[in-house]
Write an enzyme that holds these catalytic residues in place. Sequence first.
Site, short mmCIF file in Angstrom:
data_model
loop_
_atom_site.label_atom_id
_atom_site.label_comp_id
_atom_site.label_asym_id
_atom_site.label_seq_id
_atom_site.Cartn_x
_atom_site.Cartn_y
_atom_site.Cartn_z
N HIS A 89 -23.20 -32.08 24.78
CA HIS A 89 -22.86 -31.52 23.58
C HIS A 89 -24.18 -31.84 22.71
CE1 HIS A 89 -19.47 -30.08 20.94
NE2 HIS A 89 -20.12 -30.32 20.05
N ASP A 168 -9.59 -31.22 14.99
CA ASP A 168 -11.15 -31.15 14.81
C ASP A 168 -11.21 -29.61 14.37
OD1 ASP A 168 -13.98 -31.73 14.94
OD2 ASP A 168 -13.75 -30.17 16.53
N ARG A 175 -14.80 -28.83 6.61
CA ARG A 175 -16.04 -29.40 6.48
C ARG A 175 -17.07 -28.50 6.04
NH1 ARG A 175 -17.17 -32.22 11.63
NH2 ARG A 175 -19.27 -32.86 10.71
N SER A 190 -15.71 -35.82 15.47
CA SER A 190 -15.75 -34.28 15.78
C SER A 190 -16.20 -34.22 17.27
CB SER A 190 -16.23 -33.43 14.73
OG SER A 190 -16.79 -32.20 15.44
N LYS A 194 -13.70 -33.74 21.26
CA LYS A 194 -13.74 -32.81 22.07
C LYS A 194 -14.21 -33.20 23.32
CE LYS A 194 -16.50 -30.14 19.20
NZ LYS A 194 -16.45 -30.65 17.84
N1 URA Z 1 -21.08 -30.64 16.57
C1 URA Z 1 -19.78 -31.00 16.43
O1 URA Z 1 -19.05 -30.53 17.49
N2 URA Z 1 -19.37 -31.30 15.50
C2 URA Z 1 -20.02 -31.78 14.39
O2 URA Z 1 -19.50 -32.36 13.32
C3 URA Z 1 -21.32 -31.67 14.50
C4 URA Z 1 -22.13 -30.85 15.63
#
Ligand code: URA
Length: 442
Positions: A89, A168, A175, A190, A194
Amino acid sequence: MSREPNMPNVLELIEAKKASRTNTAAEIADLVRAYLTDEVPDHQMADWLMAVRLNGLNETEIAALTESFVRSGRSFKWDGLGSPVVDKHSTGGVGDKTSLVVVPLAAACGLAVPKISGRGLSFTGGTVDKLEAIPAMRVELDAIEFERQVRGVGAAIVSQSADLVPADRRIYELRDATGTVDAPGLIAASIMSKKLAAGAGTLLIDVKVGSGAFIKDHESAAQFAEMLIEIGKAAGRNVRVLLTGMDQPLGYAVGHAVEVEEALRVLKGNGPPDLVELAVTIVAALIRDSGLRPAPRAARQRAERALASGAAESKFREIVAAQGGDLESFERDLPHKQMPVKRSIESDRAGYVTQIDAGAVASALRELGGARRTKNGELDRDVGLYITKKLGDVVAAGEEWGWIGARDAESAEAAKRIVLRGMSVDDSAPPSRNLILGQMVG
Ligand code: URA
Protein backbone atom coordinates in the site's frame (compact mmCIF):
# COMPACT_ATOMS: atom_id res chain seq x y z
CA MET A 1 -32.58 11.90 27.80
CA SER A 2 -31.76 8.18 27.74
CA ARG A 3 -29.61 6.85 24.91
CA GLU A 4 -29.68 3.51 23.09
CA PRO A 5 -27.28 0.94 24.58
CA ASN A 6 -23.85 1.52 22.97
CA MET A 7 -25.06 4.75 21.42
CA PRO A 8 -22.10 7.09 21.95
CA ASN A 9 -22.54 10.60 23.25
CA VAL A 10 -20.88 12.04 20.18
CA LEU A 11 -20.82 15.57 21.49
CA GLU A 12 -18.80 14.42 24.49
CA LEU A 13 -16.38 12.56 22.23
CA ILE A 14 -15.95 15.67 20.07
CA GLU A 15 -15.46 17.90 23.12
CA ALA A 16 -12.85 15.48 24.48
CA LYS A 17 -10.87 15.53 21.22
CA LYS A 18 -11.21 19.32 20.97
CA ALA A 19 -9.61 19.54 24.42
CA SER A 20 -6.90 16.99 23.45
CA ARG A 21 -8.32 14.39 25.81
CA THR A 22 -8.59 10.77 24.75
CA ASN A 23 -11.59 8.72 23.69
CA THR A 24 -11.68 5.17 25.04
CA ALA A 25 -11.46 2.15 22.72
CA ALA A 26 -15.10 1.32 23.50
CA GLU A 27 -16.20 4.86 22.65
CA ILE A 28 -14.39 4.75 19.31
CA ALA A 29 -15.89 1.35 18.48
CA ASP A 30 -19.38 2.66 19.33
CA LEU A 31 -18.83 5.81 17.27
CA VAL A 32 -17.79 3.88 14.16
CA ARG A 33 -20.60 1.35 14.52
CA ALA A 34 -23.22 4.06 15.04
CA TYR A 35 -21.91 6.08 12.08
CA LEU A 36 -22.26 3.04 9.82
CA THR A 37 -25.86 2.52 10.90
CA ASP A 38 -26.61 6.23 10.35
CA GLU A 39 -27.33 6.83 14.03
CA VAL A 40 -24.49 9.36 13.96
CA PRO A 41 -24.93 11.90 11.14
CA ASP A 42 -22.18 13.02 8.74
CA HIS A 43 -21.88 16.46 10.30
CA GLN A 44 -21.05 15.06 13.74
CA MET A 45 -18.60 12.54 12.35
CA ALA A 46 -17.00 15.36 10.35
CA ASP A 47 -16.61 17.41 13.54
CA TRP A 48 -14.99 14.48 15.32
CA LEU A 49 -12.63 13.97 12.36
CA MET A 50 -11.69 17.66 12.37
CA ALA A 51 -10.98 17.58 16.11
CA VAL A 52 -8.78 14.52 15.47
CA ARG A 53 -7.14 16.27 12.52
CA LEU A 54 -6.24 19.17 14.82
CA ASN A 55 -5.30 17.30 18.00
CA GLY A 56 -4.33 13.78 16.92
CA LEU A 57 -4.98 10.31 18.27
CA ASN A 58 -2.76 8.36 20.63
CA GLU A 59 -1.59 4.78 19.94
CA THR A 60 -4.49 3.17 21.80
CA GLU A 61 -7.02 5.29 19.92
CA ILE A 62 -5.41 4.47 16.56
CA ALA A 63 -5.45 0.75 17.40
CA ALA A 64 -9.13 1.00 18.39
CA LEU A 65 -10.05 2.88 15.22
CA THR A 66 -8.17 0.34 13.08
CA GLU A 67 -9.90 -2.56 14.80
CA SER A 68 -13.35 -1.04 14.46
CA PHE A 69 -12.74 -0.52 10.72
CA VAL A 70 -11.59 -4.14 10.34
CA ARG A 71 -14.63 -5.43 12.27
CA SER A 72 -17.03 -3.46 10.08
CA GLY A 73 -16.59 -5.94 7.22
CA ARG A 74 -15.24 -9.36 6.28
CA SER A 75 -11.75 -10.50 7.22
CA PHE A 76 -9.97 -13.05 5.06
CA LYS A 77 -7.89 -16.10 5.92
CA TRP A 78 -5.97 -17.78 3.17
CA ASP A 79 -5.54 -21.30 4.56
CA GLY A 80 -4.69 -23.91 1.99
CA LEU A 81 -3.67 -21.39 -0.65
CA GLY A 82 -0.19 -22.81 -1.02
CA SER A 83 1.45 -19.42 -1.75
CA PRO A 84 2.68 -16.77 0.66
CA VAL A 85 0.10 -13.97 0.89
CA VAL A 86 1.48 -10.43 0.64
CA ASP A 87 0.12 -6.92 0.25
CA LYS A 88 1.41 -3.47 -0.60
CA HIS A 89 0.00 0.00 0.00
CA SER A 90 1.12 3.55 -0.59
CA THR A 91 0.21 6.58 1.50
CA GLY A 92 -0.50 8.37 -1.79
CA GLY A 93 1.41 10.55 -4.18
CA VAL A 94 1.45 12.17 -7.60
CA GLY A 95 1.90 9.84 -10.56
CA ASP A 96 2.09 6.93 -8.14
CA LYS A 97 0.86 3.99 -10.19
CA THR A 98 3.25 1.54 -8.51
CA SER A 99 0.50 -0.81 -7.28
CA LEU A 100 -0.62 -1.40 -10.87
CA VAL A 101 2.82 -2.89 -11.51
CA VAL A 102 3.58 -4.45 -8.13
CA VAL A 103 0.40 -6.54 -7.83
CA PRO A 104 0.75 -8.46 -11.12
CA LEU A 105 4.54 -8.65 -10.76
CA ALA A 106 4.29 -10.16 -7.27
CA ALA A 107 1.59 -12.58 -8.42
CA ALA A 108 3.72 -13.59 -11.41
CA CYS A 109 6.49 -14.44 -8.94
CA GLY A 110 4.24 -16.88 -7.06
CA LEU A 111 2.88 -14.64 -4.32
CA ALA A 112 -0.83 -14.15 -3.69
CA VAL A 113 -1.99 -10.52 -3.45
CA PRO A 114 -5.45 -9.66 -2.09
CA LYS A 115 -5.33 -5.90 -2.46
CA ILE A 116 -8.00 -3.54 -1.17
CA SER A 117 -7.21 -0.05 -2.48
CA GLY A 118 -8.81 3.35 -2.24
CA ARG A 119 -10.07 6.04 -4.56
CA GLY A 120 -8.34 9.40 -4.92
CA LEU A 121 -7.94 11.30 -1.67
CA SER A 122 -7.35 15.04 -1.59
CA PHE A 123 -4.65 15.80 -4.19
CA THR A 124 -3.44 12.18 -4.54
CA GLY A 125 -4.73 9.70 -7.10
CA GLY A 126 -6.38 6.40 -6.16
CA THR A 127 -5.50 3.01 -7.61
CA VAL A 128 -9.10 1.90 -8.18
CA ASP A 129 -10.03 5.20 -9.84
CA LYS A 130 -7.12 4.62 -12.22
CA LEU A 131 -8.16 1.04 -12.97
CA GLU A 132 -11.62 2.28 -13.92
CA ALA A 133 -10.02 4.01 -16.90
CA ILE A 134 -10.06 0.51 -18.46
CA PRO A 135 -13.47 0.04 -20.11
CA ALA A 136 -15.84 -2.23 -18.12
CA MET A 137 -13.31 -2.81 -15.32
CA ARG A 138 -15.06 -3.76 -12.07
CA VAL A 139 -13.34 -2.75 -8.86
CA GLU A 140 -16.28 -3.31 -6.51
CA LEU A 141 -16.25 -7.06 -5.92
CA ASP A 142 -18.12 -8.67 -3.05
CA ALA A 143 -16.26 -10.82 -0.54
CA ILE A 144 -17.00 -14.08 -2.37
CA GLU A 145 -15.82 -12.76 -5.74
CA PHE A 146 -12.72 -11.25 -4.13
CA GLU A 147 -11.77 -14.52 -2.45
CA ARG A 148 -12.49 -16.59 -5.56
CA GLN A 149 -10.31 -14.35 -7.71
CA VAL A 150 -7.35 -14.35 -5.31
CA ARG A 151 -7.55 -18.15 -5.06
CA GLY A 152 -7.95 -18.57 -8.83
CA VAL A 153 -5.81 -15.84 -10.40
CA GLY A 154 -3.46 -15.10 -7.52
CA ALA A 155 -4.41 -11.43 -7.16
CA ALA A 156 -7.27 -8.94 -7.14
CA ILE A 157 -7.33 -5.15 -6.82
CA VAL A 158 -10.61 -3.94 -5.42
CA SER A 159 -12.15 -1.02 -3.63
CA GLN A 160 -13.60 -0.95 -0.12
CA SER A 161 -17.26 -2.00 -0.36
CA ALA A 162 -20.27 -2.97 1.72
CA ASP A 163 -18.38 -6.21 2.53
CA LEU A 164 -14.81 -4.95 2.57
CA VAL A 165 -13.92 -2.45 5.32
CA PRO A 166 -17.17 -0.47 4.84
CA ALA A 167 -16.29 1.84 7.74
CA ASP A 168 -13.10 2.92 5.97
CA ARG A 169 -15.10 3.40 2.78
CA ARG A 170 -17.58 5.82 4.41
CA ILE A 171 -15.08 7.67 6.54
CA TYR A 172 -12.56 7.90 3.67
CA GLU A 173 -15.16 9.71 1.56
CA LEU A 174 -16.11 11.98 4.41
CA ARG A 175 -12.47 12.85 5.12
CA ASP A 176 -11.99 13.73 1.48
CA ALA A 177 -15.00 16.06 1.57
CA THR A 178 -14.10 17.75 4.85
CA GLY A 179 -10.36 18.50 4.59
CA THR A 180 -9.49 15.87 7.21
CA VAL A 181 -7.29 13.58 5.13
CA ASP A 182 -3.85 14.63 6.31
CA ALA A 183 -4.04 13.30 9.86
CA PRO A 184 -1.45 10.57 10.57
CA GLY A 185 -3.70 8.58 12.93
CA LEU A 186 -6.57 8.57 10.42
CA ILE A 187 -4.26 7.59 7.55
CA ALA A 188 -2.70 4.79 9.63
CA ALA A 189 -6.09 3.33 10.62
CA SER A 190 -7.38 3.63 7.06
CA ILE A 191 -4.39 1.88 5.51
CA MET A 192 -3.82 -0.78 8.14
CA SER A 193 -7.51 -1.74 8.41
CA LYS A 194 -7.55 -2.56 4.69
CA LYS A 195 -4.33 -4.56 5.04
CA LEU A 196 -5.40 -6.46 8.16
CA ALA A 197 -8.87 -7.28 6.75
CA ALA A 198 -7.35 -8.55 3.49
CA GLY A 199 -5.36 -11.03 5.56
CA ALA A 200 -1.83 -10.95 4.08
CA GLY A 201 0.96 -12.09 6.41
CA THR A 202 3.61 -9.89 4.81
CA LEU A 203 3.01 -6.20 4.20
CA LEU A 204 5.01 -3.47 2.53
CA ILE A 205 3.88 0.10 3.04
CA ASP A 206 5.36 2.82 0.84
CA VAL A 207 5.32 6.04 2.86
CA LYS A 208 5.64 8.96 0.49
CA VAL A 209 7.54 12.01 1.70
CA GLY A 210 7.58 15.44 0.06
CA SER A 211 5.58 18.20 -1.58
CA GLY A 212 3.31 15.70 -3.37
CA ALA A 213 2.60 13.63 -0.25
CA PHE A 214 0.56 13.99 2.95
CA ILE A 215 3.78 13.74 4.98
CA LYS A 216 6.23 16.47 4.08
CA ASP A 217 9.39 15.66 6.08
CA HIS A 218 11.58 12.68 6.87
CA GLU A 219 11.22 12.81 10.66
CA SER A 220 7.41 12.77 10.60
CA ALA A 221 7.53 9.97 8.02
CA ALA A 222 9.78 7.86 10.28
CA GLN A 223 7.41 8.39 13.24
CA PHE A 224 4.46 7.46 11.06
CA ALA A 225 6.30 4.33 9.85
CA GLU A 226 6.79 3.22 13.46
CA MET A 227 3.06 3.59 14.04
CA LEU A 228 2.29 1.33 11.04
CA ILE A 229 4.83 -1.24 12.16
CA GLU A 230 3.37 -1.36 15.69
CA ILE A 231 -0.18 -1.89 14.38
CA GLY A 232 1.04 -4.64 12.04
CA LYS A 233 3.16 -6.34 14.70
CA ALA A 234 0.28 -6.35 17.19
CA ALA A 235 -1.76 -8.20 14.56
CA GLY A 236 1.06 -10.70 13.93
CA ARG A 237 2.09 -9.40 10.49
CA ASN A 238 5.56 -8.81 9.02
CA VAL A 239 5.72 -5.17 8.06
CA ARG A 240 8.36 -3.37 6.05
CA VAL A 241 8.03 0.37 5.45
CA LEU A 242 9.86 2.13 2.65
CA LEU A 243 10.18 5.90 2.89
CA THR A 244 10.27 7.20 -0.68
CA GLY A 245 10.65 10.66 -2.18
CA MET A 246 7.60 12.48 -3.54
CA ASP A 247 9.00 15.93 -4.30
CA GLN A 248 8.67 15.21 -8.02
CA PRO A 249 6.07 12.98 -9.72
CA LEU A 250 6.83 9.25 -9.97
CA GLY A 251 7.37 8.12 -13.56
CA TYR A 252 6.29 10.51 -16.32
CA ALA A 253 2.49 10.21 -16.49
CA VAL A 254 0.06 11.94 -14.13
CA GLY A 255 -3.65 11.36 -14.68
CA HIS A 256 -5.83 8.26 -14.54
CA ALA A 257 -5.81 6.73 -18.02
CA VAL A 258 -2.26 7.82 -18.88
CA GLU A 259 -1.02 6.26 -15.64
CA VAL A 260 -2.58 2.90 -16.52
CA GLU A 261 -0.93 3.22 -19.92
CA GLU A 262 2.42 3.89 -18.26
CA ALA A 263 2.03 0.95 -15.88
CA LEU A 264 1.41 -1.26 -18.92
CA ARG A 265 4.57 0.12 -20.48
CA VAL A 266 6.53 -0.91 -17.37
CA LEU A 267 5.03 -4.40 -17.60
CA LYS A 268 6.08 -4.57 -21.26
CA GLY A 269 9.65 -3.74 -20.24
CA ASN A 270 10.01 -0.08 -21.22
CA GLY A 271 8.81 2.03 -18.32
CA PRO A 272 10.43 5.06 -16.67
CA PRO A 273 13.50 4.00 -14.66
CA ASP A 274 12.32 5.41 -11.29
CA LEU A 275 9.02 3.55 -11.44
CA VAL A 276 10.64 0.30 -12.61
CA GLU A 277 13.21 0.51 -9.82
CA LEU A 278 10.60 1.13 -7.13
CA ALA A 279 8.32 -1.68 -8.32
CA VAL A 280 11.16 -4.21 -8.53
CA THR A 281 12.51 -3.16 -5.11
CA ILE A 282 9.08 -3.60 -3.53
CA VAL A 283 8.42 -6.99 -5.10
CA ALA A 284 11.92 -8.23 -4.22
CA ALA A 285 11.28 -7.19 -0.59
CA LEU A 286 7.93 -9.01 -0.57
CA ILE A 287 9.53 -12.15 -2.02
CA ARG A 288 12.22 -12.02 0.67
CA ASP A 289 10.06 -11.09 3.64
CA SER A 290 7.45 -13.72 2.82
CA GLY A 291 10.18 -16.39 2.80
CA LEU A 292 9.63 -17.35 -0.86
CA ARG A 293 13.29 -16.52 -1.60
CA PRO A 294 15.03 -15.37 1.58
CA ALA A 295 18.29 -14.33 -0.12
CA PRO A 296 18.13 -10.69 -1.33
CA ARG A 297 19.90 -11.39 -4.66
CA ALA A 298 17.71 -14.35 -5.54
CA ALA A 299 14.59 -12.37 -4.61
CA ARG A 300 15.54 -9.47 -6.85
CA GLN A 301 16.45 -11.79 -9.73
CA ARG A 302 13.08 -13.48 -9.46
CA ALA A 303 11.28 -10.11 -9.71
CA GLU A 304 13.45 -8.94 -12.61
CA ARG A 305 12.90 -12.17 -14.53
CA ALA A 306 9.12 -12.06 -14.10
CA LEU A 307 9.17 -8.56 -15.55
CA ALA A 308 11.56 -9.32 -18.42
CA SER A 309 9.82 -12.57 -19.43
CA GLY A 310 6.40 -10.94 -19.86
CA ALA A 311 4.94 -13.06 -17.03
CA ALA A 312 3.94 -9.94 -15.08
CA GLU A 313 2.23 -8.43 -18.12
CA SER A 314 0.27 -11.67 -18.69
CA LYS A 315 -0.75 -11.65 -15.04
CA PHE A 316 -2.00 -8.06 -15.35
CA ARG A 317 -4.12 -9.12 -18.36
CA GLU A 318 -5.48 -12.02 -16.32
CA ILE A 319 -6.40 -9.78 -13.37
CA VAL A 320 -8.10 -7.23 -15.63
CA ALA A 321 -10.01 -9.92 -17.52
CA ALA A 322 -11.14 -11.56 -14.26
CA GLN A 323 -12.55 -8.18 -13.18
CA GLY A 324 -14.37 -7.70 -16.50
CA GLY A 325 -11.99 -5.09 -17.95
CA ASP A 326 -11.54 -4.70 -21.69
CA LEU A 327 -7.82 -4.10 -22.06
CA GLU A 328 -7.96 -4.65 -25.81
CA SER A 329 -10.10 -1.60 -26.43
CA PHE A 330 -8.00 0.39 -23.92
CA GLU A 331 -4.90 -0.45 -25.96
CA ARG A 332 -6.63 0.14 -29.29
CA ASP A 333 -7.43 3.74 -28.29
CA LEU A 334 -4.41 4.54 -26.16
CA PRO A 335 -5.26 7.47 -23.86
CA HIS A 336 -2.31 9.68 -24.78
CA LYS A 337 -3.55 9.69 -28.40
CA GLN A 338 -7.09 10.67 -27.43
CA MET A 339 -6.50 14.03 -25.76
CA PRO A 340 -8.68 16.64 -27.51
CA VAL A 341 -6.21 19.47 -26.77
CA LYS A 342 -2.47 19.11 -26.23
CA ARG A 343 -0.04 21.78 -25.08
CA SER A 344 3.66 21.22 -24.80
CA ILE A 345 5.60 22.56 -21.82
CA GLU A 346 8.97 24.04 -22.71
CA SER A 347 11.88 25.27 -20.67
CA ASP A 348 12.49 29.01 -21.01
CA ARG A 349 16.21 28.62 -20.35
CA ALA A 350 19.07 26.12 -20.43
CA GLY A 351 20.46 24.49 -17.30
CA TYR A 352 19.77 21.81 -14.72
CA VAL A 353 16.28 20.96 -13.57
CA THR A 354 16.20 21.91 -9.89
CA GLN A 355 12.47 21.74 -9.13
CA ILE A 356 9.43 19.88 -10.48
CA ASP A 357 7.00 20.46 -7.64
CA ALA A 358 4.77 17.39 -7.38
CA GLY A 359 2.21 19.48 -5.47
CA ALA A 360 1.98 21.91 -8.41
CA VAL A 361 1.59 19.02 -10.86
CA ALA A 362 -1.29 17.68 -8.73
CA SER A 363 -2.92 21.15 -8.77
CA ALA A 364 -2.57 21.26 -12.56
CA LEU A 365 -4.28 17.88 -12.88
CA ARG A 366 -7.11 19.20 -10.70
CA GLU A 367 -7.40 22.27 -12.94
CA LEU A 368 -7.81 19.93 -15.93
CA GLY A 369 -10.65 18.13 -14.11
CA GLY A 370 -8.57 14.99 -13.54
CA ALA A 371 -8.94 14.81 -9.76
CA ARG A 372 -11.71 14.20 -7.28
CA ARG A 373 -13.34 17.31 -5.78
CA THR A 374 -12.79 19.46 -8.87
CA LYS A 375 -14.96 22.55 -9.44
CA ASN A 376 -17.70 20.67 -11.31
CA GLY A 377 -17.39 17.57 -9.10
CA GLU A 378 -16.68 15.24 -12.04
CA LEU A 379 -13.57 13.08 -12.26
CA ASP A 380 -12.23 13.14 -15.83
CA ARG A 381 -10.04 10.06 -16.24
CA ASP A 382 -8.92 10.99 -19.76
CA VAL A 383 -7.00 14.21 -19.09
CA GLY A 384 -3.44 14.24 -17.82
CA LEU A 385 0.14 15.38 -18.03
CA TYR A 386 3.48 13.92 -19.04
CA ILE A 387 6.51 15.37 -17.32
CA THR A 388 9.48 13.71 -18.95
CA LYS A 389 12.29 15.51 -17.12
CA LYS A 390 13.60 14.58 -13.69
CA LEU A 391 15.46 16.57 -11.06
CA GLY A 392 19.08 16.98 -12.10
CA ASP A 393 18.41 16.50 -15.84
CA VAL A 394 19.95 18.99 -18.25
CA VAL A 395 17.54 20.97 -20.47
CA ALA A 396 18.18 23.27 -23.43
CA ALA A 397 16.35 26.59 -23.86
CA GLY A 398 13.04 25.87 -25.60
CA GLU A 399 13.32 22.12 -25.02
CA GLU A 400 10.10 20.26 -24.26
CA TRP A 401 9.70 19.17 -20.61
CA GLY A 402 6.53 17.31 -21.33
CA TRP A 403 2.94 18.05 -22.30
CA ILE A 404 -0.56 18.59 -21.03
CA GLY A 405 -3.61 16.76 -22.39
CA ALA A 406 -6.86 18.66 -21.79
CA ARG A 407 -10.51 18.89 -22.81
CA ASP A 408 -10.18 22.53 -23.93
CA ALA A 409 -7.61 25.25 -24.54
CA GLU A 410 -8.62 27.27 -21.48
CA SER A 411 -7.97 24.49 -18.94
CA ALA A 412 -4.78 23.50 -20.81
CA GLU A 413 -3.40 27.04 -20.50
CA ALA A 414 -4.41 27.33 -16.84
CA ALA A 415 -2.80 23.96 -16.03
CA LYS A 416 0.35 24.97 -17.91
CA ARG A 417 0.69 28.15 -15.85
CA ILE A 418 0.36 26.13 -12.62
CA VAL A 419 2.93 23.53 -13.67
CA LEU A 420 5.42 26.15 -14.79
CA ARG A 421 5.21 27.92 -11.42
CA GLY A 422 6.46 24.69 -9.83
CA MET A 423 9.42 24.18 -12.17
CA SER A 424 12.90 25.70 -11.95
CA VAL A 425 16.07 25.49 -13.99
CA ASP A 426 19.42 26.70 -12.64
CA ASP A 427 23.07 26.86 -13.66
CA SER A 428 24.18 24.33 -11.06
CA ALA A 429 22.91 20.82 -10.54
CA PRO A 430 20.77 20.16 -7.44
CA PRO A 431 22.14 17.74 -4.82
CA SER A 432 21.42 14.22 -6.01
CA ARG A 433 18.76 12.40 -3.97
CA ASN A 434 17.70 8.83 -3.81
CA LEU A 435 14.16 7.76 -4.54
CA ILE A 436 14.30 5.39 -1.59
CA LEU A 437 15.06 7.51 1.46
CA GLY A 438 15.02 4.78 4.07
CA GLN A 439 13.47 1.50 5.24
CA MET A 440 12.14 0.24 8.54
CA VAL A 441 11.19 -3.32 9.39
CA GLY A 442 9.05 -4.69 12.18
N1 URA B 1 -4.32 5.61 1.65
C1 URA B 1 -5.36 5.11 2.36
O1 URA B 1 -5.78 3.98 2.12
N2 URA B 1 -5.89 5.85 3.33
C2 URA B 1 -5.45 7.07 3.63
O2 URA B 1 -5.99 7.69 4.53
C3 URA B 1 -4.38 7.62 2.89
C4 URA B 1 -3.82 6.85 1.89
